[in-house]
Design a protein around this motif. Sequence first.
Motif, PDB file in Angstrom:
ATOM      1  N   ASP A 108      -7.192  -5.710  -5.730  1.00 13.26           N
ATOM      2  CA  ASP A 108      -5.781  -5.322  -5.639  1.00 13.26           C
ATOM      3  C   ASP A 108      -5.080  -6.031  -4.486  1.00 13.26           C
ATOM      4  OD1 ASP A 108      -5.828  -3.586  -7.790  1.00 13.26           O
ATOM      5  OD2 ASP A 108      -6.520  -1.911  -6.576  1.00 13.26           O
ATOM      6  N   ASN A 114       1.180  -9.002  -2.265  1.00 11.78           N
ATOM      7  CA  ASN A 114       1.423  -7.881  -1.369  1.00 11.78           C
ATOM      8  C   ASN A 114       0.241  -7.598  -0.436  1.00 11.78           C
ATOM      9  OD1 ASN A 114       4.025  -7.207  -2.412  1.00 11.78           O
ATOM     10  ND2 ASN A 114       3.010  -6.340  -4.216  1.00 11.78           N
ATOM     11  N   THR A 151       0.210  -4.730   2.451  1.00 10.32           N
ATOM     12  CA  THR A 151      -0.598  -3.534   2.236  1.00 10.32           C
ATOM     13  C   THR A 151      -1.553  -3.304   3.398  1.00 10.32           C
ATOM     14  OG1 THR A 151      -0.477  -3.919  -0.150  1.00 10.32           O
ATOM     15  CG2 THR A 151      -2.124  -2.358   0.609  1.00 10.32           C
ATOM     16  N   ASN A 172       6.424  -1.935  -2.218  1.00  9.07           N
ATOM     17  CA  ASN A 172       5.280  -2.184  -3.092  1.00  9.07           C
ATOM     18  C   ASN A 172       3.960  -1.807  -2.422  1.00  9.07           C
ATOM     19  OD1 ASN A 172       6.805  -3.137  -5.241  1.00  9.07           O
ATOM     20  ND2 ASN A 172       6.693  -5.272  -4.568  1.00  9.07           N
ATOM     21  N   THR A 203       1.347   1.007  -3.714  1.00 11.25           N
ATOM     22  CA  THR A 203      -0.069   0.713  -3.945  1.00 11.25           C
ATOM     23  C   THR A 203      -0.952   1.772  -3.311  1.00 11.25           C
ATOM     24  OG1 THR A 203       0.310  -1.674  -4.053  1.00 11.25           O
ATOM     25  CG2 THR A 203      -1.926  -0.957  -3.528  1.00 11.25           C
ATOM     26  N   ASP A 263      -0.521   5.086  -5.235  1.00 10.89           N
ATOM     27  CA  ASP A 263      -1.156   5.012  -6.551  1.00 10.89           C
ATOM     28  C   ASP A 263      -2.672   5.137  -6.473  1.00 10.89           C
ATOM     29  OD1 ASP A 263       1.306   4.735  -7.719  1.00 10.89           O
ATOM     30  OD2 ASP A 263       1.143   2.565  -8.072  1.00 10.89           O
ATOM     31  N   HIS A 264      -3.242   4.610  -5.406  1.00 19.92           N
ATOM     32  CA  HIS A 264      -4.691   4.685  -5.226  1.00 19.92           C
ATOM     33  C   HIS A 264      -5.109   5.937  -4.448  1.00 19.92           C
ATOM     34  CE1 HIS A 264      -4.475   0.415  -6.388  1.00 19.92           C
ATOM     35  NE2 HIS A 264      -5.737   0.571  -6.757  1.00 19.92           N
TER      36      HIS A 264
END
Length: 307
Positions: free
Chosen positions: A6, A11, A15, A50, A54, A57-58
């Motif tokens: 990922d 990104n 991240t 974003n 991420t 979402d995880h």
Amino acid sequence: MMYYEDLMGKNAIATIKVSKELLKYSVGERIPTVSEFVDSLSLARGTVQNAIKTLVDHEAVRIESKGHLGSYLMKKNMRVLLKFAGVRMLLGTMPLPYSRRYEGLASGLIASMENNYDLPINLAYMRGSVNRISMVLQKRYDFAVVSRYAAHHFLEKYTDKIEIVVGFGAGSYLSNHVIMFHNPNIKEIQDGMKIGIDSASIDQKELTKFVCQGKNVEFIEIEYSRIIERVISGDIDATVMNIDEANDKHVKIHTKSIPQVNKDNTEAVLVVAKENEISTLIKELVDVETVLNIQRLVLEEKITPSY
């Protein structure tokens, strides 16, 4: 979850940076806004958004917006967040374990910092508080063990560089510093003496200068680990030394207590670079009571050191 796959996209850097920032915050705390992340991390607004998506979402974090009050960290999965931040282990540095007290401290730290995050803890042993603090400032190590005395001395000059995150109380670093004399008949520092000094050790250097105030002496630069043998041989007349080392090695040498010394030199503390993203994690992992209990058992020879 394929965290590293990922992170291979555009990104990735964002991240990692946002993850490291979020490591600093505890659950329930207000976190920076997207605009604040943009300014502090020098990232584009969309990229920050974003990155946060991420992480959400995880299930690395759960964030709740409270309108004009800002956004709050409501849940933090430390194991997942550490992986996104690229933190794979914690590296610390402390004095060479030449005394039983240091062996107990190292054993206690390793045992105390065992965790459920699959995050190994490694300790490196290094001479001199100056060297250990320098390694932290260079970000080669996450934390360093020094005396509170050394930490405060450094903080006086570089307030914005390091911070103390954990303290273990008087007697956790060493029992006492003393003046050691080659000649057992001499009880005071005298003019003309050769005095051993190790500039890499803040404590030893400053205490040596303290006991030599007003005296015309010659300072001889010697690595700390060799100072006792140099006193015994007569290469130098006197020095300041951690009495624990002499006692543990059963060295018979004339010593004198140092008067009016701040007990901060006997307390062990953990220091990190200022704004280090894992300082909160270190505070969480280190249990002072566990460390001191294990150190005590090692000192009493009830358990074998393990570090």
